[in-house]
Every structure is written in structure tokens, then in C-alpha cells.
Enzyme design. Structure first.
Site, short mmCIF file in Angstrom:
data_model
loop_
_atom_site.label_atom_id
_atom_site.label_comp_id
_atom_site.label_asym_id
_atom_site.label_seq_id
_atom_site.Cartn_x
_atom_site.Cartn_y
_atom_site.Cartn_z
N THR A 178 28.25 44.88 14.07
CA THR A 178 28.64 43.99 14.76
C THR A 178 28.15 43.11 14.46
O THR A 178 28.87 41.25 14.20
CB THR A 178 28.10 43.87 16.44
OG1 THR A 178 26.71 43.70 15.74
CG2 THR A 178 28.56 45.08 17.00
N ILE A 199 24.94 47.44 14.24
CA ILE A 199 26.20 48.55 14.64
C ILE A 199 27.55 48.63 13.67
O ILE A 199 28.73 49.25 13.96
CB ILE A 199 25.96 49.19 15.66
CG1 ILE A 199 27.01 48.42 17.06
CG2 ILE A 199 24.60 50.25 16.72
CD1 ILE A 199 26.91 49.07 18.01
N GLU A 210 32.14 44.44 24.61
CA GLU A 210 32.84 45.54 24.95
C GLU A 210 34.39 44.78 26.11
O GLU A 210 35.40 45.29 25.87
CB GLU A 210 32.41 46.20 26.12
CG GLU A 210 30.95 46.92 25.78
CD GLU A 210 30.01 48.10 26.27
OE1 GLU A 210 30.48 48.87 26.56
OE2 GLU A 210 29.15 47.44 26.13
N GLN A 224 35.01 41.04 16.11
CA GLN A 224 34.30 42.64 17.67
C GLN A 224 35.13 42.48 18.67
O GLN A 224 35.61 43.15 18.92
CB GLN A 224 33.01 41.72 18.07
CG GLN A 224 32.53 42.46 19.04
CD GLN A 224 31.29 43.49 18.63
OE1 GLN A 224 31.91 44.00 17.97
NE2 GLN A 224 31.31 44.40 19.59
N ILE A 243 29.23 31.36 22.17
CA ILE A 243 29.40 32.24 20.63
C ILE A 243 28.33 32.01 19.01
O ILE A 243 28.46 30.79 19.38
CB ILE A 243 30.93 31.99 20.63
CG1 ILE A 243 31.67 32.76 21.21
CG2 ILE A 243 30.86 33.32 19.14
CD1 ILE A 243 31.38 33.77 21.86
N LYS A 253 26.19 35.58 26.36
CA LYS A 253 26.70 36.22 27.56
C LYS A 253 26.57 37.28 27.26
O LYS A 253 25.66 38.57 27.06
CB LYS A 253 27.88 36.18 28.39
CG LYS A 253 27.82 34.95 29.72
CD LYS A 253 28.66 34.59 30.28
CE LYS A 253 28.34 33.76 31.93
NZ LYS A 253 29.38 33.75 32.48
#
Ligand code: MOS
Length: 698
Positions: free
Chosen positions: A468, A466, A665, A599, A590, A661
Site C-alpha cells: 500500500t 502489504i 477498503e 489504493q 490523505i 481516517k
């Protein structure tokens, strides 16, 4: 920033589809060409409650190019009585044209379909709809608490531990404060758009969404179709943020394509998105903290009142975040709902955590002030050993490492905690911090990896990118598992025919997909004998993570972060400028530092926007929004966003095959509180109502 073309996970990598995007070769749902395409334009209600008495369809059917007008009197029937793949019923706006009732301003009442988009729009604007109006009520406020009720969403509405009132009574220091956040809207840059057609007995929908399997499954339910006969594609998506599930536009396109037996596209306008794309509920929150004189928490209460529509229960679980952050002898958290004549809210980036962290992390700052304890020390003093309410072990909790690294990089040491003391010309200066967290999930996904005859590999997984960089992250994950350079891997995503997979949501996309891709790729690598001949069709291995995820140990899993902000406040104009922000996150491994940083920075910029700008104002008289567009709904612009730095501490999840993880958000969580706490430090005034507008500062 250097970018590698061959490195795997952990190496900065530009988007594999980046060139296509900047050259326009990447096509979006609203612009993909179809032969014989007709265009639908939605007509939305101009009353906030009532019934559609009549529509003057005949008049517009005579207009140039108009093919049909669909409304509650003639539309195909749909079935909304099901629970979709994400465990929730479909949005009520997917029950399109099924009855004459209007539950809110901007409810779809008709679809005009014409040969061109312009003809459809002209006819839609000319369509006269007669309403029977009823009194409406859109007035959200803390005073509605008496009408509210709890409802379990994806987390329980109410959780209690210990004797809250007794612990509050025994506390040396009590903070009791109320906070409000306004209705907020996610407006992805690319509007919602879908084209539908019947092709060889199958329904094909080209859409912009966060999960094609999710939308395909819901469309199959809605239209009572065999799921195998529905294909949804969504190759490139210009932002989602929770708003891009199954909504009115896909249903409208499918209805019209079915009725006309030709392809039909429906695109939402920016204004239509303000009632049809969902929004974040406004919140009225109360936080009560009781502590010993040294700041150790005895009691933590967090209650949040949220709105939903009259036709659907949606919970913004703003109090839930408080269940995992701090140890306290007694915990009481509750989210309650009040029904109003408004559009149904939905997930919007960090649903629950974003507004909830504003209240909790602001209250912590107030407690630090009252106890005379540094805000970081206060949080470290209340760091829990296990889930404060669940009692479950944490699946990694590196929040303190984020505080320490953040404090070092931001220059927190030696900060004078007293407010209102630092001046620079007309500006008052202050700094503030807050903690961030967001749950970590993994959802079952399937993937396949094929070894091709030319030495390259093709990964197929129904992931959604989307914006990202998910496609690129999965390329790196696959390259690592295959032990080949990333430029030998191509990744196909965004097509429900690729099989079941997690949506891009809940910060769980890359983790869920990466797991499935890794399983398939590792098995393929093990099964390929070095130098073995690859047959023309390639060698393919498939994976399905359902079983692996079922065996995951019960833990509290979260990504964490520490947010820091420096602000300047002009007491003469009420202007607040954020001067710099730093976020340090513990968000698992990451995969692609380049897109991960974007992000996180994007989330933090949104936090500035939430703190200072965003506010959808509902007109009580009409029930609609003032300024339902990107001119009237203020978002932080370039000049509002200063230097933002996002970085992370080492934090691999040992239970995840890649160590991921989730970062989707957590970047917005706590950001608004960090800004508000900095404004207090600058001015000595607590701002408990967002946004911190100039008139509130004055
Ligand atoms: Mo996110 S609000 O789960 O798209």
C-alpha cells in the site's frame, strides 16, 4: 504526477523502497536465502468430507531427497484454543495435522519435506492418501435460510430499531429485492510463504503477512512458547487483502523445522491458496425499503445469509453497513450463517461492506426509480444527522460533499433517468452511482523514534507494508512531526521484535501507526535542544497509544465515498464494458496522494471485477472449485479497466493527531453497485446477481 523528495504528509511521494522492489533487491518470504534450508510441500485432501484412513508415507520416504512426511499420526501437537490479538480465534487450518477428519476439499493432510522444492513437490504428488469418504454439502443458496443462525462477529449480527413491519405497511413505496454475490477469492500476487528456523533458542519465521506481532503471538500460543522466544519478520509483502494472517503454511514450516531441527520453508501454490488462504463468503441478501412518495425512508431492512465452514464460525457482516448509511424510522439488519463443507471464509477487502453495499446501493437505485427521484437527491434526503441506529454523533460525515463533487466532475447534472434510451452503434449506454463507507478504527500501537548522530532519524514500528505504501506514509508522518525533510527519516517495519502494533487491516494501519509515530516523534522533537550533542547510541523516545485511544469519544467514524460509473452494454453479446469510473472520497487526511490514489483506484478496479467477472464456482459433486487458479477464476484484466479517477474532498479527522481516517477498503465499497445501476440505466434490466455475466445480460 510530480514527486517531492523532501515534502511531508500531503505531498506526493514515490515509495521509499520502490527502487529495491523494481530492481529485485527487495526480497520476499519465498526467496530469502537460508543456509541448509529444507522445503516443505503441503498435500491437500481430494475429498470434501471424511477421514484420512491411511497414508502410504513409506513409499515417498524412499524418494530422492525426502526428509520426512508429517501428518496427523506424527505431527507435533498444537493448541488452537485461544483468541488472538485481533479478537478472534485462529483459523482452523492452523490446527494442522491434529486429527484425521477432513472438513473440506483442499484441507491439508500431510507435509512432505525434502532437500529441494522440486523433490518435495514430486514426493507430495506421489503420496497416496486413503480416505473414508462421507457425503458432503457445499450448496449455498438463499433456500438455506431455514438452517441459518445469527452470530456476532466484530459487529452484532442483529440490530433493530423501530417497528419495521408497521413502517413498511405505512410506506407509499416499497422496494423488496433479493441480491446474491458469489464466493470470491483474494489472491495476492505474492503467494503465502514462510520459512522457519530455531536460532539460539528462539523460533524465527520469515513470512509474508499483514502483521508480524499477530502471527508471532498466534504461533506462540499454538506451540505453547514464551512469546518473547518467537520472532516473525515480514519486510516486503506482495498483497494481503485480509488473507495473510496465521495460516497452515507457517504452522507447517514451524512443525517441520522443529522436527528436523533445520530451517524449512513452505510456499503455497496458487491452487492451494484457493482452499488455504480464505475467501469471501457468497451472500444471499434481501433488502426491503419503505418510503414516502418523495423518497424519505420509513423502513430499511437488510438481511444477509452467508456461509461458513463446519469447523469455524466466520461472519461476513454484509448487512452491517446499512446501519450507518441512511436515516429511517425503522431499521432491521441481520447477518446469518449456514455451515457447509467448505473452507472457512475470512476477511477479504471490505468484509461485509463490499457485498452489503452492492445490495443496499442497488436497492436505493430501485427506490429512486420508483419514486421518480434522482438517485443522489434520494440519498441526500435520507442523510442522517446522527448514527441511524446507534444514535451516536458522526466523527465527520462528508458524504454529501462527495456526491456534489462527484456529480460535478462526472457530469451527472441533466442526466435523463429513463433507462434504455442512449445508443452508440450496437452499444446501449448508461450511468450509475452508489455511496461507499467503511468504518474508521484505531488500534493500540507502540513506536520508537531515534535521533541519530548524523542528523537523521530512525523510526521503528511493527507496521506492515502489504504493497500500500505504508512505509512511505509513515516516513512522511514522522518527517512532519519531527519538522525535518522526509529524506532524513528512515522507517523500520515488519518485525515482531519492534513491539506491539496494529496489523495492516481494517483500513486502520496507517491511522494506528501514524498516531504512535507522531506521539514519539513530537516528544523527541520537543526534547532535543537545538544543536545539542547526540550520544553515539542516539536519543530514543518511545510511545504507546493504548491510553490515548481509550480516551477517544464514542462516535460513528467512517470513511465515505461516492462512486460513479458509465457503461456500454452490447445487447447482442451480453458484453458489459465499463467506460469510465470516478470515485470521490471523504477518507480523512490523505498522507501520500500518489499511493492513496493507487489504493483507491485499486479498490474501484476490484469493484469492476466484482461486478462483472469474479465468481468461484463450487462443484457440488466433488465439493471443490472449478478452475481454482487465475485462469479459471476471472478477474478484471487491463482491457476491462477503463480510465478510473479517484479523488477526495478535504476531510480531516479532528480526533486523530494526523487527521487520518483510512483508505484501505472504502475504494471497493459501492463500486459494484455503481456498475450494476449503470447497467440498468443502459438496458432497463436490473441485475441483482453478481457477476453480471454476458449470459445473464442476454
Ligand atoms: Mo483487510 S480485509 O482488513 O486486510
Amino acid at each position: 504526477m510530480t514527486t517531492a523528495t523532501k515534502g511531508g504528509a500531503g505531498t506526493a511521494h514515490t515509495r521509499v523502497e520502490g527502487r529495491d522492489k523494481v530492481t529485485g533487491a527487495a526480497r520476499y518470504a519465498g526467496e530469502i536465502p537460508f543456509a541448509d534450508l529444507a522445503h516443505g510441500w503441503l498435500v491437500l485432501s481430494t475429498v470434501a468430507r471424511g477421514r484420512v484412513r491411511a497414508l502410504d508415507a513409506e513409499a515417498v520416504l524412499a524418494m530422492p531427497g525426502v526428509l520426512t512426511v508429517l501428518h496427523h499420526g506424527n505431527a507435533p501437537r498444537v493448541d488452537t484454543g485461544f483468541t488472538g490479538m485481533m479478537g478472534v480465534p485462529p483459523d482452523p487450518s492452523t490446527g494442522l495435522f491434529q486429527h484425521d477428519r477432513v472438513p473440506h476439499m483442499g484441507w491439508p493432510v500431510a507435509l512432505v519435506v525434502a532437500e529441494t522444492s522440486e523433490q518435495a513437490r514430486e514426493a507430495a504428488e506421489a503420496l497416496v492418501v486413503h480416505y473414508e469418504r462421507e457425503p458432503h454439502d457445499v450448496a449455498f443458496s438463499a433456500r438455506r435460510e431455514s438452517e441459518a443462525y445469527p452470530l456476532d462477529g466484530h459487529v452484532p449480527a442483529v440490530m433493530e430499531k423501530g417497528d419495521l413491519e408497521a413502517e413498511l405497511a405505512a410506506s407509499a413505496v416499497v422496494v423488496d429485492a433479493e441480491y446474491t454475490t458469489p464466493e470470491e477469492h483474494h489472491n495476492p500476487m505474492e503467494p503465502h510463504a514462510a520459512a522457519a528456523r530455531w536460532e539460539g533458542g528462539r523460533l524465527e519465521v520469515v513470512d509474508s503477512n499483514q502483521g508480524t506481532g499477530w502471527v508471532a503471538g498466534e504461533l506462540a500460543h499454538l506451540f505453547s512458547l514464551d512469546p518473547a522466544s518467537v520472532r516473525v519478520r515480514s519486510e516486503h509483502v506482495g498483497g494481503g487483502f485480509g488473507s495473510k494472517g496465521t495460516r497452515a503454511h507457517q504452522v507447517a514450516a514451524v512443525m517441520a523445522a522443529t522436527v528436523l531441527q533445520r530451517p524449512v520453508r513452505v510456499v503455497l501454490t496458487r491452487r492451494q491458496m484457493f482452499s488455504l488462504a480464505g475467501h469471501r463468503s457468497p451472500t444471499a441478501q434481501r433488502v426491503r425499503l419503505g418510503a414516502d412518495a418523495n423518497g424519505r425512508l420509513r423502513a430499511l431492512e437488510h438481511r444477509s445469509l452467508n456461509q461458513t465452514s463446519t469447523v469455524h464460525d466466520f461472519v461476513e457482516p454484509s448487512a452491517a453497513a446499512s446501519r450507518s448509511m441512511y436515516a429511517a424510522d425503522a431499521h432491521h439488519t441481520a447477518s446469518r450463517l449456514v455451515k457447509l463443507d467448505v473452507p472457512t471464509p475470512t476477511w477479504m477487502r471490505a468484509p461485509g461492506e463490499a457485498p452489503g453495499s452492492f445490495a443496499l446501493e442497488s436497492a436505493l437505485d430501485e427506490l429512486a426509480e420508483r419514486c421518480g427521484v434522482d438517485p443522489i437527491d434520494l440519498r441526500i434526503r435520507n442523510e442522517p444527522a446522527v448514527g441511524p441506529v446507534s444514535g451516536l454523533p458522526f466523527g465527520g460525515r462528508n458524504l454529501v460533499a462527495c456526491f456534489r463533487e462527484g456529480a460535478r466532475r462526472f457530469g451527472w447534472a441533466g442526466r435523463d433517468p429513463r433507462p434504455g434510451l442512449r445508443r452508440e452503434g450496437r452499444w446501449l449506454l448508461g450511468t450509475g452511482m452508489a455511496a461507499a463507507s467503511f468504518p474508521v478504527m484505531a488500534m493500540p500501537s507502540t513506536a520508537s523514534v531515534t535521533a541519530e548522530t548524523d542528523g537523521t532519524f530512525t523510526v521503528r514500528i511493527n507496521a506492515a507494508d502489504i504493497g500500500t505504501g505504508a512505509r512511505t506514509a509513515l516516513t512522511l508522518v514522522a518527517a512532519d512531526a519531527l519538522e525535518v525533510p522526509a529524506d532524513r527519516v528512515r522507517v523500520r517495519i515488519g518485525d515482531s521484535d519492534l513491539g506491539p502494533a496494529m496489523i495492516a487491516g481494517g483500513s486502520a494501519g496507517t491511522r494506528s501507526w501514524g498516531w504512535a509515530v507522531t506521539e514519539a516523534a513530537e516528544e523527541l522533537r520537543r526534547s532535543l535542544a537545538p544543536g545539542a550533542d547526540i550520544p553515539p547510541e542516539g536519543v530514543t523516545v518511545r510511545s504507546d497509544t493504548s491510553r490515548a485511544l481509550g480516551a477517544l469519544a464514542q462516535k460513528e467514524r467512517h470513511s465515505f465515498g461516492a462512486q460513479f460509473a458509465e457503461v456500454a452494454v452490447d445487447p447482442a453479446t451480453g458484453e458489459v464494458r465499463v467506460r469510465r469510473m470516478l470515485g470521490i472520497f471523504a477518507a480523512g487526511r490523505i498522507v501520500n496522494p500518489l499511493t492513496a490514489r493507487s489504493q483507491l483506484v485499486g479498490g474501484m478496479a476490484w469493484g469492476i471485477s466484482m461486478a462483472l467477472h469474479e465468481e468461484a464456482v463450487r462443484d457440488r459433486a466433488s465439493g471443490g472449485l472449478y478452475g481454482a487458479d487465475l485462469a479459471g477464476y476471472h478477474v478484471a484484466a487491463h482491457a476491462d479497466v477503463p480510465h478510473i479517477e479517484a479523488d477526495w474532498v478535504d476531510d480531516r479527522d479532528p480526533d486523530d493527531p494526523v487527521g487520518i481516517k483510512g483508505i484501505g477498503e472504502v475504494g471497493i465499497v459501492g463500486a459494484a453497485a455503481a456498475v450494476a445501476n449503470a447497467v440498468w440505466h443502459a438496458t432497463g434490466v436490473r441485475h441483482r446477481d453478481l457477476p453480471i455475466r454476458p449470459d445473464r445480460v442476454l
